[in-house]
Design a protein around this motif. Sequence first.
Motif, PDB file in Angstrom:
ATOM      1  N   ILE A  66       3.745   0.479   2.858  1.00  0.00           N
ATOM      2  CA  ILE A  66       3.661  -0.601   3.836  1.00  0.00           C
ATOM      3  C   ILE A  66       3.310  -1.879   3.083  1.00  0.00           C
ATOM      4  O   ILE A  66       2.426  -1.869   2.214  1.00  0.00           O
ATOM      5  CB  ILE A  66       2.612  -0.310   4.919  1.00  0.00           C
ATOM      6  N   GLN A  67       3.990  -2.967   3.409  1.00  0.00           N
ATOM      7  CA  GLN A  67       3.718  -4.238   2.758  1.00  0.00           C
ATOM      8  C   GLN A  67       3.362  -5.285   3.800  1.00  0.00           C
ATOM      9  O   GLN A  67       4.019  -5.387   4.841  1.00  0.00           O
ATOM     10  CB  GLN A  67       4.932  -4.705   1.951  1.00  0.00           C
ATOM     11  N   ILE A  79       5.098  -7.934   8.075  1.00  0.00           N
ATOM     12  CA  ILE A  79       4.723  -6.557   7.771  1.00  0.00           C
ATOM     13  C   ILE A  79       5.996  -5.727   7.738  1.00  0.00           C
ATOM     14  O   ILE A  79       6.893  -5.917   8.564  1.00  0.00           O
ATOM     15  CB  ILE A  79       3.718  -5.995   8.799  1.00  0.00           C
ATOM     16  N   SER A  80       6.100  -4.845   6.750  1.00  0.00           N
ATOM     17  CA  SER A  80       7.343  -4.085   6.605  1.00  0.00           C
ATOM     18  C   SER A  80       7.051  -2.677   6.102  1.00  0.00           C
ATOM     19  O   SER A  80       6.053  -2.428   5.413  1.00  0.00           O
ATOM     20  CB  SER A  80       8.300  -4.789   5.632  1.00  0.00           C
ATOM     21  N   LEU A  81       7.940  -1.765   6.459  1.00  0.00           N
ATOM     22  CA  LEU A  81       7.939  -0.396   5.963  1.00  0.00           C
ATOM     23  C   LEU A  81       9.001  -0.308   4.880  1.00  0.00           C
ATOM     24  O   LEU A  81      10.159  -0.658   5.106  1.00  0.00           O
ATOM     25  CB  LEU A  81       8.244   0.588   7.085  1.00  0.00           C
ATOM     26  N   GLN A  82       8.626   0.165   3.685  1.00  0.00           N
ATOM     27  CA  GLN A  82       9.541   0.242   2.553  1.00  0.00           C
ATOM     28  C   GLN A  82       9.685   1.686   2.098  1.00  0.00           C
ATOM     29  O   GLN A  82       8.696   2.414   2.007  1.00  0.00           O
ATOM     30  CB  GLN A  82       9.025  -0.618   1.393  1.00  0.00           C
ATOM     31  N   VAL A 118       0.852  -1.191   0.000  1.00  0.00           N
ATOM     32  CA  VAL A 118       0.000   0.000   0.000  1.00  0.00           C
ATOM     33  C   VAL A 118       0.884   1.236   0.000  1.00  0.00           C
ATOM     34  O   VAL A 118       1.723   1.413   0.902  1.00  0.00           O
ATOM     35  CB  VAL A 118      -0.935   0.017   1.225  1.00  0.00           C
ATOM     36  N   GLY A 119       0.722   2.093  -0.995  1.00  0.00           N
ATOM     37  CA  GLY A 119       1.519   3.309  -1.085  1.00  0.00           C
ATOM     38  C   GLY A 119       1.011   4.380  -0.145  1.00  0.00           C
ATOM     39  O   GLY A 119      -0.155   4.770  -0.204  1.00  0.00           O
TER      40      GLY A 119
END
Length: 269
Positions: free
Chosen positions: A122-123, A150-153, A110-111
Motif C-alpha cells: 500500500i502506498q 492512496i494506492s494498492l500495488q 508499506v509492504g
Amino acid sequence: MNKFVFSVLFVGVVICHTSIAHAGGWTQPKGKGYFKLSEQIVSANSVFRPNGDQWDIPVTVNRYTTSFYGEFGLIDRLTIVGYMPVYKHLNIDGDETLTGVGDWDIGIRVGLLTNRATVISIQAMAGLPLGEAEKTKFLWTGDGEFNQQISLQVGHSLYPLPAYLKGEFGFNNRKSDDNPVDDYADEIRYSMEAGYTIAERVGISVWFRGVDVLGELNDRNDSQYLSYGPEVHLYVTPNAGVAASMTKFARGYNVLDAPAWEIGLFLKL
C-alpha cells in the motif's frame, strides 16, 4: 483570437500532471534505494479539449521539467518515496515564460506481502503545493491544492525468466470548493507494466497509465487520460546507468496532444 486566450484553456491543467514512477508492490530493503535524476521535454501544437476532441492550436506550448525521483528503505517493509520536480521551464512560442519549482509528491510504501513471487504493498502520497499557482497568470508550475493519494500495488516476478509484471490502482483525494477556480475533482488512477532484462545490462518495459475523474469534469482544473509508452534502462555499471522513456496519450481530456520525452541518470544502492 489572442494566443493567450487559447493557452489559458488548457496549460494550467497540463502543467501539473506529471508521470511518477510506479514500483508495483516491491519495497526497498533497509538502507537500499533507487534514485533517478531526469529531464522531461514536451512540445505541443494540439490539445485534447474537455470533450475529448483533438484540436490544433495557434501556439506552441513547451514544457521542460527537471525532476528527482527516489525510494529509500527505512526498514524492509517500509520505503520512503518521493517525486520532486525541482525546476520547470514553461513557455508559449518561446515568448511568455515562467520558471520555478513544481509540486512535490512525498509518501511511504508499506509492504503487506513480501519475499514471494507475488508482492503486495500500500502506498500513501501527499501532494505538496510548492509550485507557482497564481491563476491570474497564463502559465504556472503548480495547482495550489494539497492532495492525498492512496494506492494498492501488486508486483509479480516471472523468475527464472528475467521479467516481471506489476500494476497499481488508487484514489486521489483533491480539493473541493464551491468556487470553480478552487474546485478539483477526485480521481481514480491505475497502471499496468511489463518488463524484461536482456543480458543483465538492458531493462525494457512497456506500460499504460490512466486517470479518470470522479464526477463532473471541471474544464479549468481537471484532466483525465490514458497514456502508454516504453522505457529503457541501460546499465553502465551493475548499479547505475541511463534511463530513457516516451509517453503518448491514447485518449485525453484537457491534456496536450504531444509525446513527452524523458532521459535521466539512475542509481541503485
